[in-house]
Design a protein around this motif. Structure first.
Motif, short mmCIF file in Angstrom:
data_model
loop_
_atom_site.label_atom_id
_atom_site.label_comp_id
_atom_site.label_asym_id
_atom_site.label_seq_id
_atom_site.Cartn_x
_atom_site.Cartn_y
_atom_site.Cartn_z
N SER A 1 0.83 -1.19 0.00
CA SER A 1 0.00 0.00 0.00
C SER A 1 0.87 1.25 0.00
CB SER A 1 -0.92 0.01 1.23
OG SER A 1 -1.86 -1.03 1.17
N GLU A 2 0.27 2.36 -0.44
CA GLU A 2 0.98 3.63 -0.38
C GLU A 2 1.32 3.97 1.07
OE1 GLU A 2 -3.05 4.35 0.82
OE2 GLU A 2 -2.23 3.29 -0.92
N SER A 3 2.37 4.73 1.26
CA SER A 3 2.77 5.22 2.59
C SER A 3 3.03 6.71 2.46
CB SER A 3 4.02 4.48 3.09
OG SER A 3 4.42 4.97 4.35
N LEU A 4 2.01 7.50 2.83
CA LEU A 4 2.03 8.93 2.56
C LEU A 4 2.46 9.74 3.78
CD1 LEU A 4 -1.31 9.21 0.56
CD2 LEU A 4 1.00 8.87 -0.32
N SER A 5 3.14 10.81 3.53
CA SER A 5 3.55 11.74 4.59
C SER A 5 3.50 13.15 4.02
CB SER A 5 4.95 11.42 5.10
OG SER A 5 5.91 11.49 4.05
N GLY A 6 3.43 14.13 4.91
CA GLY A 6 3.38 15.52 4.48
C GLY A 6 3.32 16.44 5.68
N ASN A 7 3.34 17.72 5.43
CA ASN A 7 3.29 18.72 6.50
C ASN A 7 1.84 19.05 6.84
OD1 ASN A 7 3.05 19.84 3.95
ND2 ASN A 7 4.03 21.78 4.49
N PHE A 8 1.08 18.00 7.20
CA PHE A 8 -0.35 18.16 7.43
C PHE A 8 -0.67 19.02 8.65
CE2 PHE A 8 0.25 13.75 5.74
CZ PHE A 8 -0.13 14.03 4.44
N SER A 9 0.15 18.97 9.69
CA SER A 9 -0.20 19.60 10.97
C SER A 9 -0.10 21.12 10.94
CB SER A 9 0.70 19.05 12.08
OG SER A 9 2.06 19.32 11.80
N GLY A 10 0.55 21.69 9.95
CA GLY A 10 0.62 23.14 9.91
C GLY A 10 1.50 23.64 8.79
N VAL A 11 0.92 24.46 7.92
CA VAL A 11 1.66 25.08 6.82
C VAL A 11 1.69 26.58 7.11
CG1 VAL A 11 1.77 25.50 4.34
CG2 VAL A 11 0.90 23.31 5.20
N ASP A 12 2.89 27.09 7.42
CA ASP A 12 3.05 28.51 7.71
C ASP A 12 3.15 29.26 6.38
OD1 ASP A 12 3.67 31.03 8.55
OD2 ASP A 12 5.31 30.45 9.87
N VAL A 13 2.03 29.77 5.92
CA VAL A 13 1.98 30.40 4.60
C VAL A 13 2.81 31.68 4.60
CG1 VAL A 13 0.45 31.35 2.84
CG2 VAL A 13 -0.29 29.39 4.21
N LYS A 14 2.87 32.36 5.74
CA LYS A 14 3.65 33.60 5.80
C LYS A 14 5.13 33.32 5.60
CE LYS A 14 3.90 37.95 8.32
NZ LYS A 14 3.39 38.72 9.47
N ALA A 15 5.57 32.13 5.99
CA ALA A 15 6.97 31.73 5.82
C ALA A 15 7.20 31.07 4.47
CB ALA A 15 7.39 30.79 6.94
N PHE A 16 6.23 31.20 3.56
CA PHE A 16 6.33 30.68 2.18
C PHE A 16 6.44 29.16 2.14
CE2 PHE A 16 8.20 34.96 2.16
CZ PHE A 16 7.33 35.60 1.28
N GLU A 17 5.83 28.48 3.11
CA GLU A 17 5.82 27.03 3.07
C GLU A 17 4.79 26.55 2.04
OE1 GLU A 17 5.24 25.15 6.80
OE2 GLU A 17 6.98 26.07 7.75
N ASP A 18 5.15 25.50 1.32
CA ASP A 18 4.24 24.87 0.37
C ASP A 18 3.55 23.68 1.01
OD1 ASP A 18 4.98 26.63 -1.64
OD2 ASP A 18 6.53 25.31 -2.43
N VAL A 19 2.42 23.31 0.45
CA VAL A 19 1.79 22.03 0.77
C VAL A 19 2.61 20.93 0.09
CG1 VAL A 19 -0.22 20.60 0.30
CG2 VAL A 19 -0.53 22.95 1.08
N SER A 20 2.97 19.90 0.84
CA SER A 20 3.77 18.82 0.25
C SER A 20 3.17 17.46 0.61
CB SER A 20 5.22 18.88 0.73
OG SER A 20 5.31 18.64 2.11
N LEU A 21 3.29 16.52 -0.33
CA LEU A 21 2.79 15.15 -0.14
C LEU A 21 3.82 14.19 -0.71
CD1 LEU A 21 0.45 13.27 0.70
CD2 LEU A 21 -0.47 13.54 -1.61
N SER A 22 4.23 13.22 0.11
CA SER A 22 5.28 12.27 -0.29
C SER A 22 4.77 10.85 -0.16
CB SER A 22 6.53 12.44 0.58
OG SER A 22 7.06 13.74 0.48
N ASN A 23 5.30 9.98 -1.02
CA ASN A 23 5.03 8.55 -0.97
C ASN A 23 6.36 7.83 -0.75
OD1 ASN A 23 3.74 6.10 -1.10
ND2 ASN A 23 3.30 6.17 -3.28
N ALA A 24 6.38 6.87 0.14
CA ALA A 24 7.61 6.18 0.50
C ALA A 24 8.15 5.37 -0.68
CB ALA A 24 7.39 5.28 1.70
N GLU A 25 9.43 5.06 -0.62
CA GLU A 25 10.06 4.21 -1.63
C GLU A 25 9.45 2.81 -1.60
OE1 GLU A 25 12.41 4.81 -3.82
OE2 GLU A 25 13.34 6.70 -3.21
#
Length: 731
Positions: free
Chosen positions: A368-392
């Motif tokens: 199965s896919e194994s997803l991770s990302g910065n779900f708990s908080g994206v500081d938009v003022k600090a120019f953080e992007d939404v990111s989504l990763s899948n494990a190797e």
């Protein structure tokens, strides 16, 4: 081979040796003088590694035949023309006559070896050449028939075949044609199944090393008895097979795909499944291309990874029928991710001479896919992007990908969306930029969310291909949500330049913790600068406002139609007033006091109160486009804490209530208490108390009064209160 001296064959049938040698000498003498026309068949593809499955041609067009169309009669393939098959086989016609691919031959059908469509011709020469460069062919087989319409000795009962491999080794092969048939002119013709392979082909001419041929790269057939100008001649080739192929249009039984259109003998049939509990079953399709019914058996050969399932045994199959048998082999889904294979043997029980056909079943098990990302908080003022990763993927295995099926954003944010079908392969990371829309937002921590819906998927991606494949046993993927935040600080002044014809919307604004102001509609009629800034309240006595007032200045002068919107902290609504009573105010410098902003417009004849957002107003009574008819429309959007007004003048503006306004009488906020206020209350009694309207009816805004209206007027209006609901029901 035109213009080249041909080697003398080493193996000649004794009964035909004299005639053969005479014909060979004549042929060589002829070649010294001119080049004979040839039927040249070239088979070439690259790379060779793609040729895992064999080639077979019955010379029948269409899906029920070879899967494509051969050159059609009545012209067929003209002399000097060429034809490519989808398999990469090239046919060049050099027989000095047309080459046909049908069953309109004259006598070849009298042979037991030619049936139905065939490749045939009436040549004016005696050479057929086949070029197989790049195919790594190990075996060749075909049915052959020939006939000459003269005395019997003019038709030979053998053919001579010269063969070369890709490294230059050469040999000859002279098969006998043991089957006679009634040929042209009633004389005997000869036919047979011709077969040869690299297991017995030796470099007889010591062209390289005298060793065995490594493949069959080229061969030609000498048709001496057809090389004459005095008698008619005909030859036919049917069931042409390379590397043991017995494909579409044959009289054989074979594993297939696409409803019998493609023979997959010696091929690998791949499939994909998610790991889990239980088993995953594989099936196979079998096609009977013979003219009669038969039975077949499917055997799971030992040494593979799959377990036997429901294997057909002596199963009946009609002529031309294709049968799919499911779950003939299974794999345990709890096994580690990887590739698992087994070979199947397809046996034609009713025709023992039909060679068995082997096909490989392959299953790739996916984690199965194994997803991770910065779900708990994206500081938009600090120019953080939404990111989504899948494990190797695990070593030697596979991991499911995901693809986006939809997205949703809440709060004052815009996300450069992950588009629908955006995928995240194993080992990949995708990102999306987030923008904060500050206009109309109060100072402080502003929050929102970005949510994507996902679906499991599997892809084959390498330097040659990139496509999605079916993944069995897929599981739902939970939505992924990112928390977005932006710490907005005070913006006490702002300005923007506008070109004539450009919209005012969301181009400038000011904000504090208590209140924010911005323009949300309107078009600049000229090139100008526009500015906003917070100011000090010049007359706190005439109005109770939220926060500080905002000075709006149009550099090109007032007059444009625009919409001013205030955002307010609802906890700061003046005591004793309902939120619905808030209104955009303006400071009348002549009167020296606050007044309703719409009263400063060039016209107030179209004053309209709307309970809701400006966008809802525009979509409804506003008619979809801001125009002069909307001037002095105003409203309160309690859901989003917005007060708005359509204006055409510049001034010092605020959001609040006039202190001289009766608390619950001027329901339409037009500065007096009249019948229109009663109609507002009648439609929505929550705006205030009827007793307040009764007490202040007929009074202007500046004279708060308890004078009761004339009884006749009250009776008339109260009667209307009873009559209007029934009237609405009747409309």
């Amino acid at each position: 081979m035109c213009g080249q001296e041909q080697p003398v064959p080493h193996h000649i049938p004794q009964a035909s040796e004299k005639g053969y040698l005479m014909n060979l000498l004549l042929l060589r003498a002829t070649r010294v003088l001119f080049c004979l026309p040839l039927l040249q068949v070239t088979l070439s593809v690259a790379p060779t590694s793609l040729w895992a499955q064999s080639v077979f041609y019955s010379f029948t067009s269409g899906p029920g035949g070879d899967g494509f169309d051969w050159p059609a009669s009545p012209t067929g393939l003209l002399d000097g023309d060429y034809f490519y098959t989808p398999d990469g086989v090239e046919f060049d016609n050099y027989i000095s006559n047309n080459l046909f691919f049908d069953d309109n031959y004259l006598v070849s059908g009298n042979s037991s070896d030619i049936d139905g469509d065939a490749m045939w011709g009436n040549p004016n020469s005696g050479t057929v050449d086949f070029y197989l460069s790049g195919l790594s062919v190990q075996s060749v087989a075909f049915n052959f028939a020939q006939s000459v319409g003269g005395a019997p000795f003019l038709t030979d009962d053998y053919i001579y075949i010269y063969i070369e491999d890709s490294e230059g080794r050469a040999t000859d092969f002279v098969p006998s044609l043991n089957n006679s048939f009634t040929g042209l002119g009633g004389f005997d013709g000869y036919s047979d199944l011709v077969q040869f392979d690299t297991s017995f082909l030796i470099d007889d001419y010591d062209s390289v090393d005298g060793g065995p041929l490594v493949d069959i790269d080229y061969f030609y057939i000498e048709l001496y008895s057809l090389d004459n100008t005095s008698e008619p001649a005909e030859f036919a080739i049917d069931n042409f097979s390379l590397n043991g192929g017995g494909g579409n249009g044959s009289d054989l039984l074979y594993p297939s795909v696409n409803g019998g259109q493609t023979n997959v003998t010696d091929s690998t049939l791949g499939s994909n499944s998610l790991r889990g509990t239980g088993t995953f079953g594989r099936g196979v399709e079998v096609t009977n291309d013979a003219a009669s019914a038969t039975t077949y058996t499917v055997e799971l050969l030992p040494g593979g990874d799959l377990a036997p399932g429901t294997l057909p045994s002596a199963a009946p199959i009609n002529p031309g029928e294709t049968i799919f048998s499911s779950d003939i082999a299974t794999i345990d889904r709890s096994l580690p991710s990887g590739t698992y294979e087994s070979d199947l043997n397809i046996v034609n029980n009713g025709v023992p001479l039909d060679p068995d056909n082997v096909v490989t079943l392959s299953v790739d098990l996916y984690e199965s896919e194994s997803l991770s990302g910065n779900f708990s908080g994206v500081d938009v003022k600090a120019f953080e992007d939404v990111s989504l990763s899948n494990a190797e993927a695990p070593a030697g295995g596979f991991r499911a990908a995901v693809k986006v099926t939809g997205s949703q954003t809440t709060g004052p944010f815009e996300v450069d969306d992950f588009p629908v079908d955006q995928r995240v392969l194993d080992g990949e990371t995708i990102q999306a930029n987030v923008v904060f829309r500050r206009f109309g937002q109060l100072s402080g921590l502003r929050e929102g969310t970005y949510t994507v819906s996902l679906e499991q998927a599997a892809f084959v991606v390498n330097q040659f291909v990139d496509f999605e494949v079916f993944l069995a046993n897929k599981e739902p993927v939970p939505d992924k949500t990112w928390d977005l935040d932006y710490l907005l600080t005070n913006s006490n002044n702002d300005n923007a330049n506008f070109t004539a014809g450009f919209s005012y919307a969301n181009r400038l604004g000011v904000n504090r913790f208590e209140v924010a102001a911005t323009l949300i509609d309107g078009t600049s009629s000229k090139n100008q600068g526009v500015s906003m800034q917070f100011m000090t309240d010049p007359d706190p006595a005439s109005a109770d406002i939220i926060g500080e007032p905002v000075d709006l200045v149009f550099g090109g002068g007032a007059g444009d139609l625009y919409v001013l919107q205030f955002t307010y902290d609802e906890s700061l609504v003046p005591s004793g007033f309902a939120e619905s009573q808030l209104q955009v105010l303006w400071y009348d410098t002549i009167a020296g006091e606050w007044d309703f902003a719409i009263d400063g417009n060039s016209s107030t004849s179209t004053s309209t109160f709307f309970a809701g957002s400006y966008s809802d107003y525009l979509a409804g009574p506003g008619g979809g486009v801001l125009d002069a008819g909307d001037l002095s429309a105003f409203g309160v959007d309690e859901t989003n804490n917005h007060a708005w007004a359509v204006l055409d003048h510049a001034s010092l503006f605020a959001v609040g209530v006039l202190t001289s306004t009766p608390m619950s009488a001027d329901f339409d906020f037009d500065g007096d208490v009249d019948g229109n206020d009663f109609l507002v209350w009648q439609r929505n009694p929550s705006v205030g108390n009827l007793s307040d309207w009764q007490a202040n009816y007929g009074q202007p805004l500046t004279a708060v009064s308890t004078v009761v209206p004339e009884p006749a007027v009250l009776i008339l209006l109260l009667s209307a209160m009873v009559f209007l609901p029934s009237l609405r029901q009747a409309i």
